[in-house]
Scaffold this active site. Sequence first.
Site, PDB file in Angstrom:
ATOM      1  N   ARG A  99       0.818  -1.088  -0.148  1.00 19.61           N
ATOM      2  CA  ARG A  99       0.089   0.098   0.064  1.00 19.61           C
ATOM      3  C   ARG A  99       0.965   1.182  -0.026  1.00 19.61           C
ATOM      4  NH1 ARG A  99      -5.122   0.191   3.585  1.00 19.61           N
ATOM      5  NH2 ARG A  99      -5.788   1.503   1.705  1.00 19.61           N
ATOM      6  N   ASP A 247      -2.999   9.487   6.701  1.00 21.01           N
ATOM      7  CA  ASP A 247      -2.138   8.470   6.216  1.00 21.01           C
ATOM      8  C   ASP A 247      -0.587   8.744   5.982  1.00 21.01           C
ATOM      9  OD1 ASP A 247      -4.663   7.765   5.414  1.00 21.01           O
ATOM     10  OD2 ASP A 247      -3.336   6.061   5.261  1.00 21.01           O
ATOM     11  N   LYS A 258      -8.543   9.040   3.898  1.00 20.04           N
ATOM     12  CA  LYS A 258      -9.285   9.005   3.258  1.00 20.04           C
ATOM     13  C   LYS A 258     -10.263   9.512   2.698  1.00 20.04           C
ATOM     14  CE  LYS A 258     -10.123   4.464   3.093  1.00 20.04           C
ATOM     15  NZ  LYS A 258      -9.698   3.819   2.141  1.00 20.04           N
TER      16      LYS A 258
HETATM   17  O1  MRU Z   1      -7.878   2.125   3.645  1.00 22.95           O
HETATM   18  P1  MRU Z   1      -7.642   2.531   4.916  1.00 22.95           P
HETATM   19  O2  MRU Z   1      -8.777   1.398   5.539  1.00 22.95           O
HETATM   20  O3  MRU Z   1      -6.039   1.772   5.920  1.00 22.95           O
HETATM   21  O4  MRU Z   1      -7.339   4.106   5.443  1.00 22.95           O
HETATM   22  C1  MRU Z   1      -7.512   3.875   6.459  1.00 22.95           C
HETATM   23  C2  MRU Z   1      -7.695   5.947   6.591  1.00 22.95           C
HETATM   24  O5  MRU Z   1      -7.854   6.530   6.013  1.00 22.95           O
HETATM   25  C3  MRU Z   1      -7.495   6.315   8.450  1.00 22.95           C
HETATM   26  O6  MRU Z   1      -8.364   7.310   8.415  1.00 22.95           O
HETATM   27  C4  MRU Z   1      -5.780   6.722   8.222  1.00 22.95           C
HETATM   28  O7  MRU Z   1      -5.025   4.954   8.398  1.00 22.95           O
HETATM   29  C5  MRU Z   1      -6.058   7.085  10.383  1.00 22.95           C
HETATM   30  S1  MRU Z   1      -5.670   5.434  11.140  1.00 22.95           S
HETATM   31  C6  MRU Z   1      -5.189   6.271  12.288  1.00 22.95           C
END
Ligand code: MRU
Length: 360
Positions: A99, A247, A258
């Site tokens: 990822r 992220d 997200k």
């Molecule tokens: O695709 P995901 O479910 O891994 O995306 C997660 C998010 O966007 C969260 O908001 C982000 O990782 C922060 S988690 C503390």
Amino acid sequence: MNQTSPKRPATLQWVGSIDGHLEVLDQRLLPGRTEYLHIQETESLWQAIKSLAVRGAPAIGVAAAYGMVLAGRSVPATSQSNVLMEALARAATYLKSARPTAVNLAWAVDRMIRIAQSHRGIGVRPLRQRLLLEAAEIQFEDAAMCLAIGRHGASFIKNGMGVLTHCNAGALAASDHGTALAILYEAQRRGIHFRVFIDETRPLLQGARLTAWELLSSDIDATLICDNMAGLVMKQKKVDIVIVGADRIAANGDTANKIGTYSVAQLAKAHNIPFLIAAPTSTFDLSLPSGDHIPIEERSSDEITQTGPPLFPPMQIAPLGIKTYNPAFDVTPADLIAAIVTDKGVISPVHETTIRALLN
Ligand code: MRU
């Protein structure tokens, strides 16, 4: 090796000695089933990260650190150190490819490589043990950083407030406690009464499946809404603050999170509602001058043309052959962010000077 709050199952934990395995809560099955994957090889961990069995920026960082332990363990104890170092270098590139957006993954893998390099003289068997210790340390530090975010951010929550959150930035997305939700858990612990609106978070429904489940099991007053209802609840003055996770945060404060976060930030601005990011310092990437440089993961079209899996058989909800575009994240520009709550304190206003001042 993990700790967790009484009502929440652990997101991930290493079981046993260096010959043990990594247990990962399979978040694809939530809220219906609480099942753990038993992971023994780097390849299965890559799959678990790619398929979002384990997800959330801090959690995939911790998982990838254990992935490096698995890679090191696959090298026979009788080998030379350089064989181990080569295996780790291959695993690092491989794990990072799972990822691309959340920087925590690369951050944790690079830290494991640095530890291996600085201890390469001790021999393969002790070095494999040292890697396990480092991964456990990363996990422990992550939970501690989340608790610190909660402490720094809890004063933003006042009695009677409405809070809106998007995706899942909770205990499931980290070693424990979460980032945005750590603030809410700490406010609750301080006796503050508030109400949370949870965006369902299409297409993979992290809000509906995960945040709703977490807040419900933590006895926090939570209401699930579809993503397209956020504007209305803001207009109806039910939301006083928006708090989400991150992220990757570029040097100027532009923040990837997200998909849909940028729209929520624009809506918050239109309604004069403060928009906050909560993130550990491991989520900053000061090598990138702005959000334009953050790589955005694009995922399979099935995620938006079908519903259902893995709990139910897939159901086609869009005509076969329709073109799709499915970016998993978007970038919210720094000027829409009132504050970034970190484990080291609060950054506000958000720009390069205030960010570097806090991180250094
Ligand atoms: O695709 P995901 O479910 O891994 O995306 C997660 C998010 O966007 C969260 O908001 C982000 O990782 C922060 S988690 C503390």
